[in-house]
Design an enzyme around this catalytic site. Structure first.
Site, PDB file in Angstrom:
ATOM      1  N   SER A  13       0.781  -1.123   0.210  1.00 41.51           N
ATOM      2  CA  SER A  13       0.054  -0.046  -0.063  1.00 41.51           C
ATOM      3  C   SER A  13       0.901   1.277  -0.112  1.00 41.51           C
ATOM      4  O   SER A  13       0.294   2.336  -0.125  1.00 41.51           O
ATOM      5  CB  SER A  13      -0.730  -0.037   1.248  1.00 41.51           C
ATOM      6  OG  SER A  13       0.031   0.174   2.450  1.00 41.51           O
ATOM      7  N   GLY A  15       2.422   1.647   2.791  1.00 41.80           N
ATOM      8  CA  GLY A  15       2.864   1.925   4.406  1.00 41.80           C
ATOM      9  C   GLY A  15       3.742   1.205   4.858  1.00 41.80           C
ATOM     10  O   GLY A  15       4.267   0.142   4.384  1.00 41.80           O
ATOM     11  N   VAL A  16       3.865   1.381   6.022  1.00 42.96           N
ATOM     12  CA  VAL A  16       5.185   0.661   6.746  1.00 42.96           C
ATOM     13  C   VAL A  16       4.853  -0.839   6.910  1.00 42.96           C
ATOM     14  O   VAL A  16       5.613  -1.710   7.039  1.00 42.96           O
ATOM     15  CB  VAL A  16       5.420   1.305   7.979  1.00 42.96           C
ATOM     16  CG1 VAL A  16       4.155   1.272   9.301  1.00 42.96           C
ATOM     17  CG2 VAL A  16       6.674   0.728   8.734  1.00 42.96           C
ATOM     18  N   SER A  18       2.828  -3.236   5.251  1.00 40.44           N
ATOM     19  CA  SER A  18       3.211  -3.826   4.138  1.00 40.44           C
ATOM     20  C   SER A  18       4.733  -4.028   3.780  1.00 40.44           C
ATOM     21  O   SER A  18       5.029  -4.866   3.070  1.00 40.44           O
ATOM     22  CB  SER A  18       2.097  -3.327   2.887  1.00 40.44           C
ATOM     23  OG  SER A  18       2.397  -2.240   2.563  1.00 40.44           O
ATOM     24  N   MET A  37      -2.077  -2.111  -5.365  1.00 35.43           N
ATOM     25  CA  MET A  37      -3.338  -2.020  -5.952  1.00 35.43           C
ATOM     26  C   MET A  37      -3.832  -0.679  -5.949  1.00 35.43           C
ATOM     27  O   MET A  37      -3.777   0.233  -5.018  1.00 35.43           O
ATOM     28  CB  MET A  37      -4.183  -2.761  -4.816  1.00 35.43           C
ATOM     29  CG  MET A  37      -4.188  -4.257  -4.848  1.00 35.43           C
ATOM     30  SD  MET A  37      -5.066  -5.087  -3.747  1.00 35.43           S
ATOM     31  CE  MET A  37      -3.971  -5.487  -2.590  1.00 35.43           C
ATOM     32  N   CYS A 102     -14.090  -4.558   1.137  1.00 36.63           N
ATOM     33  CA  CYS A 102     -12.843  -4.427   0.316  1.00 36.63           C
ATOM     34  C   CYS A 102     -11.991  -5.717   0.578  1.00 36.63           C
ATOM     35  O   CYS A 102     -11.405  -6.198  -0.406  1.00 36.63           O
ATOM     36  CB  CYS A 102     -12.087  -3.179   0.769  1.00 36.63           C
ATOM     37  SG  CYS A 102     -10.691  -2.838  -0.225  1.00 36.63           S
ATOM     38  N   GLY A 126      -0.029  -6.828   5.006  1.00 41.98           N
ATOM     39  CA  GLY A 126       0.239  -6.250   6.324  1.00 41.98           C
ATOM     40  C   GLY A 126      -0.561  -6.237   7.327  1.00 41.98           C
ATOM     41  O   GLY A 126      -0.786  -5.193   7.963  1.00 41.98           O
ATOM     42  N   CYS A 199     -10.556   3.928   3.059  1.00 38.30           N
ATOM     43  CA  CYS A 199      -9.618   3.821   1.991  1.00 38.30           C
ATOM     44  C   CYS A 199      -9.840   4.961   0.779  1.00 38.30           C
ATOM     45  O   CYS A 199      -8.967   5.417   0.344  1.00 38.30           O
ATOM     46  CB  CYS A 199      -9.349   2.480   1.192  1.00 38.30           C
ATOM     47  SG  CYS A 199     -10.838   1.414   1.455  1.00 38.30           S
TER      48      CYS A 199
END
Length: 372
Positions: A13, A15-16, A18, A37, A102, A126, A199
């Site tokens: 994503s 982010g930390v 994942s 994605m 989702c 993650g 999201c």
């Protein structure tokens, strides 16, 4: 088969969480591919554009740890399966949980199918959850070790088939440890703050966002006895148990939303956190899904614990079949502000059994005025 022969496609994503997921799998010797994605066309709004920035972070991390990466567009599936559901639920006066949908339809369906076409043996994300694999091939989903971050609530609709193909590498560690690993490895996302909110809305104002898609109709704000307390700005903007944004002044206890009447466009409010109208004895839920359905006997019924919202304490419940499409969940003691549209998720200690969508809420066999 050694790990180097096992291909794991990681949903990244930017982010930390994942990022560390991908790093750990690479360190364990797996054949790792990173996939970003793209689920939402952020050029649709005038909001903050984060997708490009997030993808750049994915590229940076993948280059750092030495894995290939791709971007995949799931905007059409997301609109059809998640966003239209989100709007439809609000039209019905309910408060949906798009993260649950989702996960069910995009991250562990569209993405999983795409990964399998790339020759994946597993996908990884993650999420703070764990998978327990048994010798006979069946799997269980367990809460994440970090109780404050556990995300099984949002994963409650995942099937045995889906979970058998999933890895959750950070489910065994605390969030603080994830940050420490990222900083130790100097990953590009090490200091990036966690994303909040839905999201596709991101950091935008929720009310303003929703008004682009659903016309709001103001109406009366009444007590259950019919006393007028003011005007609401559109039923979809309020959820059961909400305190802020009502605009009711005066002395005494704060006021809370206790119900909605869609037909008359009325918002019901009452005074006091523990007002009787906020408490219920049982609920009816549909769209139920269990990780191991063969172990669940709805005819006989069973005891377990449940959560009715994320990060809530578990409540003892009894679950049984109500009819062909619904289940009844009875609480050991009355529960406050249960909200139609949200998920009820079932647990047996650390094992997440599955979940369902809350439809109606009852007290003393009478339906509460949550959505009439």
């Amino acid at each position: 088969m050694s790990n180097k022969d096992i291909r794991v496609v990681v949903g990244m994503s930017g982010g930390v969480d994942s990022s560390v997921t991908a790093y750990l799998l690479k360190e364990q010797g797996y054949d790792v591919i990173g996939i970003f994605m793209k689920n939402w066309d952020d050029t649709d709004e005038n909001g903050v554009c984060t997708a490009t920035e997030d993808y750049n972070d994915v590229i940076a991390v993948c280059n750092q740890i030495g894995i290939p990466y791709y971007a995949v567009n799931f905007e059409e599936q997301y609109w059809d399966k998640v966003f239209t559901y989100f709007l439809d639920e609000y039209k019905k006066g309910r408060t949906p949980n798009p993260d649950v949908m989702c996960n069910k339809e995009i991250k562990f369906k569209a993405f999983l199918e795409h990964a399998l076409k790339l020759g994946a043996d597993y996908v990884a994300t993650g999420h703070y959850a764990r998978i327990r694999r048994h010798d006979d091939g069946h799997v269980e989903m367990l809460r994440g070790v970090d109780n404050n971050k556990d995300q099984t609530y949002f994963l409650n609709q995942l099937s045995q088939e889906q979970l058998s193909k999933v890895m959750f590498p950070i489910g065994d560690i605390e969030k603080s440890e994830v940050r420490r690993i990222a900083e130790e490895q100097n990953l590009a996302t090490a200091k990036k703050k966690d994303s909040t909110g839905i999201c596709f809305i991101g950091e935008r104002n929720f009310k303003e966002f929703l008004s682009h898609y659903l016309p709001a109709q103001s109406g009366e704000m009444l007590t259950l006895n019919g006393k007028k307390m003011g005007q609401h700005s559109g039923l979809m903007y309020y959820t059961i148990g909400q305190r802020h944004g009502l605009g009711i002044g005066g002395d005494g206890d704060p006021w809370f939303v206790v119900g909605k009447n869609l037909n008359d466009n009325v918002l019901y409010v009452e005074q006091g956190f523990h007002h009787d109208a906020l408490y219920s004895d049982y609920l009816i839920a549909s769209d139920y899904s269990f990780v191991n359905p063969s172990e669940i006997d709805l005819e006989k019924g069973f005891e377990c614990t449940a959560k009715f919202r994320y990060r809530q304490k578990d409540t003892k419940v009894y679950v049984q079949r109500e009819n062909e499409n619904s289940i009844r969940v009875t609480f050991a003691e009355p529960v406050r502000a249960i909200t139609p549209g949200q998920a009820v998720v079932f647990y047996n200690q650390e094992v997440c059994l599955g979940g369902a969508t809350i439809d109606d809420v009852y007290k003393n066999e009478g339906q509460l005025s949550y959505v009439v």
